[in-house]
Each structure stands twice: as structure tokens, then as C-alpha cells.
Write a protein that holds these residues in place. Structure first.
Motif, PDB file in Angstrom:
ATOM      1  N   VAL A 170       0.974  -1.107   0.053  1.00  0.00           N
ATOM      2  CA  VAL A 170      -0.009   0.117   0.072  1.00  0.00           C
ATOM      3  C   VAL A 170       0.733   1.249  -0.032  1.00  0.00           C
ATOM      4  CG1 VAL A 170      -1.871   1.145   1.213  1.00  0.00           C
ATOM      5  CG2 VAL A 170      -1.611  -1.368   1.121  1.00  0.00           C
ATOM      6  N   GLU A 171       0.582   2.255  -1.087  1.00  0.00           N
ATOM      7  CA  GLU A 171       1.538   3.277  -0.907  1.00  0.00           C
ATOM      8  C   GLU A 171       0.463   4.550  -1.125  1.00  0.00           C
ATOM      9  OE1 GLU A 171       3.739   2.829  -4.683  1.00  0.00           O
ATOM     10  OE2 GLU A 171       5.258   1.775  -3.647  1.00  0.00           O
ATOM     11  N   GLY A 172       0.241   5.073  -0.096  1.00  0.00           N
ATOM     12  CA  GLY A 172      -0.894   6.303   0.059  1.00  0.00           C
ATOM     13  C   GLY A 172      -2.271   5.666  -0.070  1.00  0.00           C
ATOM     14  N   THR A 173      -2.886   6.014  -1.306  1.00  0.00           N
ATOM     15  CA  THR A 173      -4.239   5.429  -1.468  1.00  0.00           C
ATOM     16  C   THR A 173      -4.114   4.231  -2.277  1.00  0.00           C
ATOM     17  OG1 THR A 173      -4.531   7.033  -3.214  1.00  0.00           O
ATOM     18  CG2 THR A 173      -5.268   7.701  -1.225  1.00  0.00           C
ATOM     19  N   ARG A 174      -3.178   3.895  -3.105  1.00  0.00           N
ATOM     20  CA  ARG A 174      -2.749   3.073  -3.949  1.00  0.00           C
ATOM     21  C   ARG A 174      -2.444   1.780  -3.633  1.00  0.00           C
ATOM     22  NH1 ARG A 174       0.187   5.033  -9.247  1.00  0.00           N
ATOM     23  NH2 ARG A 174      -0.620   3.105  -9.785  1.00  0.00           N
ATOM     24  N   GLU A 175      -2.803   0.504  -4.171  1.00  0.00           N
ATOM     25  CA  GLU A 175      -2.236  -0.674  -3.723  1.00  0.00           C
ATOM     26  C   GLU A 175      -1.720  -1.246  -5.058  1.00  0.00           C
ATOM     27  OE1 GLU A 175      -4.633  -4.424  -2.505  1.00  0.00           O
ATOM     28  OE2 GLU A 175      -4.370  -3.266  -0.622  1.00  0.00           O
ATOM     29  N   ARG A 176      -0.619  -2.022  -5.038  1.00  0.00           N
ATOM     30  CA  ARG A 176      -0.120  -2.612  -6.100  1.00  0.00           C
ATOM     31  C   ARG A 176       0.652  -3.823  -5.571  1.00  0.00           C
ATOM     32  NH1 ARG A 176       5.399  -2.091  -6.414  1.00  0.00           N
ATOM     33  NH2 ARG A 176       6.451  -0.621  -4.837  1.00  0.00           N
ATOM     34  N   ILE A 177       0.952  -4.666  -6.298  1.00  0.00           N
ATOM     35  CA  ILE A 177       1.546  -6.095  -5.929  1.00  0.00           C
ATOM     36  C   ILE A 177       3.119  -6.034  -6.382  1.00  0.00           C
ATOM     37  CG2 ILE A 177       1.831  -8.446  -6.679  1.00  0.00           C
ATOM     38  CD1 ILE A 177      -1.268  -8.452  -6.969  1.00  0.00           C
ATOM     39  N   GLN A 178       3.843  -6.174  -5.459  1.00  0.00           N
ATOM     40  CA  GLN A 178       5.355  -6.315  -5.417  1.00  0.00           C
ATOM     41  C   GLN A 178       5.855  -7.601  -5.491  1.00  0.00           C
ATOM     42  OE1 GLN A 178       7.735  -4.554  -2.206  1.00  0.00           O
ATOM     43  NE2 GLN A 178       8.892  -3.715  -3.783  1.00  0.00           N
ATOM     44  N   VAL A 179       6.810  -8.182  -6.422  1.00  0.00           N
ATOM     45  CA  VAL A 179       7.225  -9.596  -6.431  1.00  0.00           C
ATOM     46  C   VAL A 179       8.842  -9.566  -5.714  1.00  0.00           C
ATOM     47  CG1 VAL A 179       8.017 -11.295  -8.016  1.00  0.00           C
ATOM     48  CG2 VAL A 179       6.127  -9.734  -8.632  1.00  0.00           C
ATOM     49  N   PHE A 180       8.827 -10.348  -4.897  1.00  0.00           N
ATOM     50  CA  PHE A 180      10.035 -10.431  -4.023  1.00  0.00           C
ATOM     51  C   PHE A 180      10.542 -11.878  -4.380  1.00  0.00           C
ATOM     52  CE2 PHE A 180      12.937 -11.056  -0.575  1.00  0.00           C
ATOM     53  CZ  PHE A 180      13.474  -9.786  -0.467  1.00  0.00           C
ATOM     54  N   GLU A 181      11.575 -12.008  -5.144  1.00  0.00           N
ATOM     55  CA  GLU A 181      12.357 -13.490  -5.316  1.00  0.00           C
ATOM     56  C   GLU A 181      13.337 -13.648  -4.748  1.00  0.00           C
ATOM     57  OE1 GLU A 181      13.419 -15.993  -9.384  1.00  0.00           O
ATOM     58  OE2 GLU A 181      12.369 -14.147  -9.661  1.00  0.00           O
ATOM     59  N   GLY A 182      13.617 -14.788  -4.033  1.00  0.00           N
ATOM     60  CA  GLY A 182      14.819 -15.169  -3.269  1.00  0.00           C
ATOM     61  C   GLY A 182      14.779 -16.432  -2.942  1.00  0.00           C
ATOM     62  N   THR A 183      15.696 -16.886  -1.882  1.00  0.00           N
ATOM     63  CA  THR A 183      15.945 -18.040  -1.240  1.00  0.00           C
ATOM     64  C   THR A 183      15.538 -18.137  -0.004  1.00  0.00           C
ATOM     65  OG1 THR A 183      17.967 -18.574  -2.664  1.00  0.00           O
ATOM     66  CG2 THR A 183      17.525 -19.916  -0.770  1.00  0.00           C
ATOM     67  N   VAL A 184      14.523 -19.257   0.253  1.00  0.00           N
ATOM     68  CA  VAL A 184      13.912 -19.435   1.730  1.00  0.00           C
ATOM     69  C   VAL A 184      15.153 -19.831   2.633  1.00  0.00           C
ATOM     70  CG1 VAL A 184      12.325 -20.703   2.996  1.00  0.00           C
ATOM     71  CG2 VAL A 184      11.517 -19.993   0.737  1.00  0.00           C
ATOM     72  N   ILE A 185      15.572 -19.044   3.771  1.00  0.00           N
ATOM     73  CA  ILE A 185      16.516 -19.347   4.300  1.00  0.00           C
ATOM     74  C   ILE A 185      15.828 -19.985   5.818  1.00  0.00           C
ATOM     75  CG2 ILE A 185      18.090 -17.702   3.540  1.00  0.00           C
ATOM     76  CD1 ILE A 185      17.640 -16.022   5.860  1.00  0.00           C
ATOM     77  N   ARG A 186      14.589 -19.829   6.009  1.00  0.00           N
ATOM     78  CA  ARG A 186      14.167 -20.585   7.247  1.00  0.00           C
ATOM     79  C   ARG A 186      12.412 -20.552   7.001  1.00  0.00           C
ATOM     80  NH1 ARG A 186      13.899 -16.668  12.701  1.00  0.00           N
ATOM     81  NH2 ARG A 186      12.320 -15.372  11.670  1.00  0.00           N
ATOM     82  N   VAL A 187      11.815 -21.673   7.705  1.00  0.00           N
ATOM     83  CA  VAL A 187      10.510 -21.734   7.791  1.00  0.00           C
ATOM     84  C   VAL A 187      10.303 -22.161   9.445  1.00  0.00           C
ATOM     85  CG1 VAL A 187       8.644 -22.992   6.946  1.00  0.00           C
ATOM     86  CG2 VAL A 187      10.337 -22.744   5.387  1.00  0.00           C
ATOM     87  N   THR A 188       9.490 -21.392   9.774  1.00  0.00           N
ATOM     88  CA  THR A 188       9.282 -21.474  11.325  1.00  0.00           C
ATOM     89  C   THR A 188       7.528 -21.254  11.719  1.00  0.00           C
ATOM     90  OG1 THR A 188       9.270 -19.096  11.860  1.00  0.00           O
ATOM     91  CG2 THR A 188      11.381 -20.625  12.136  1.00  0.00           C
ATOM     92  N   GLY A 189       7.073 -21.757  12.822  1.00  0.00           N
ATOM     93  CA  GLY A 189       5.626 -21.458  13.067  1.00  0.00           C
ATOM     94  C   GLY A 189       4.927 -22.816  12.754  1.00  0.00           C
TER      95      GLY A 189
END
Length: 176
Positions: free
Chosen positions: A32-51
Motif C-alpha cells: 500500500v502506497e498512500g491510497t494506491r495498492e500494487r503487487i510487488q514481487v520479491f524473489e529469493g531463497t528461503v532461508i528458514r520456515v518457522t511456526g
């Protein structure tokens, strides 16, 4: 049923990929940027999974312009649009914090050969369905195999006959 369990069940996402440390993922997060909403892609390596359950989260690391960036996401968060598993990594540890000190080729992770995750489960179910259909519709498999072999022989004969017909037509065109 407990009220908390019921609320968690309602808020949990239906299809969530099976994530493990070392997997390369593409996370589509709503920003969310101000009143607008957009989709941001974040690509990378999973270094941990918890919970566990609704509190399950994972940390993704990527290096951009020589700077390491880590971001932690809740798997069932409404802010996550979707999670794509690009490839499964072959690692022996649950926490890959050692990647923080690795640069370049040292920080690479081998790809795992075995199928894992939601896609593998879906493929396994499709295979089971096909086998069930085969069992129900298979009267005499030998007869079906012979019929298929005869059809292949006829197709080969037709494909061999076509070049001969073309060669016969070419000299006729040259005579004119």
C-alpha cells in the motif's frame, strides 16, 4: 470446536505450497502506497520456515546490487497474493544463515531432483485417477495394444507413400 480454532480455519488459505529451506520462491505481496495498492514481487531463497498453523512464516533472502535483503512473510497473510516455487533446493539444514557470509558462486544452492510440494501432490492424484480409469475401462489390454500397433503401421505406410506421390508430380510439372 474452539472459537480460536474456528477463526483460524476460516482465515487459513486453501492452497499453500510446501516450502522448505533452500527453495527459490517468488512472493507476490500487496504493498500500500498512500491510497494506491500494487503487487510487488520479491524473489529469493528461503532461508528458514518457522511456526505452525496460521502463525507459519518464512524468511526469503536475495542479494541486490551487492546488498543482502531479507524479508519475512506470514504464509497465510491476506497481504500475500500468491507464492510461486521457482525451484526446490537441495540443502541439509533447516536454517541457512550461513548464506549471509557467502558471495557469488559460494552462495548457490543445488537443485533437488525429487518432486515436492503442491504440484507433486496434484500430479500424484492425476496419476491415481488415470490408473483407476484404466482399470475400469481395460477389458483386454493385449487387444488394445495390437490395435494401436496396427494403426502405427498404417500411419507409417501413409507417410512413406506421400514422398513418392510428390516425386511423381514434380517431373510432370517440369515437362510442361
Amino acid at each position: 470446536m474452539n472459537v480460536i480454532d474456528q477463526l483460524e480455519k476460516e482465515q487459513a488459505k486453501k492452497k499453500v505450497p510446501q516450502l522448505r529451506s533452500g527453495d527459490t520462491v517468488r512472493v507476490h505481496a500487496k504493498v500500500v502506497e498512500g491510497t494506491r495498492e500494487r503487487i510487488q514481487v520479491f524473489e529469493g531463497t528461503v532461508i528458514r520456515v518457522t511456526g505452525a498453523g496460521l502463525r507459519r512464516n518464512f524468511t526469503v533472502r536475495r542479494v541486490t546490487h551487492g546488498v543482502g535483503v531479507e524479508r519475512t512473510f506470514l504464509i497465510h497473510s491476506p497481504r500475500i497474493d500468491k507464492i510461486d516455487v521457482v525451484r526446490h533446493g537441495d540443502v541439509r539444514q533447516a536454517r541457512l544463515y550461513y548464506l549471509r557470509s557467502k558471495v557469488g558462486k559460494e552462495g548457490r544452492i543445488r537443485e533437488r531432483r525429487a518432486k515436492v510440494g503442491v504440484a507433486a501432490v496434484a500430479e500424484a492424484e492425476e496419476v491415481e485417477e488415470v490408473e483407476e480409469e484404466d482399470e475400469a475401462g481395460a477389458e483386454e489390454p493385449e487387444v488394445a495394444a495390437e490395435a494401436g500397433a496396427e494403426a502405427d503401421v498404417e500411419e507409417e505406410a501413409e507417410s512413406e507413400a506421400e514422398p513418392e506421390q510428390q516425386q511423381e508430380q514434380e517431373p510432370a510439372a517440369k515437362k510442361k
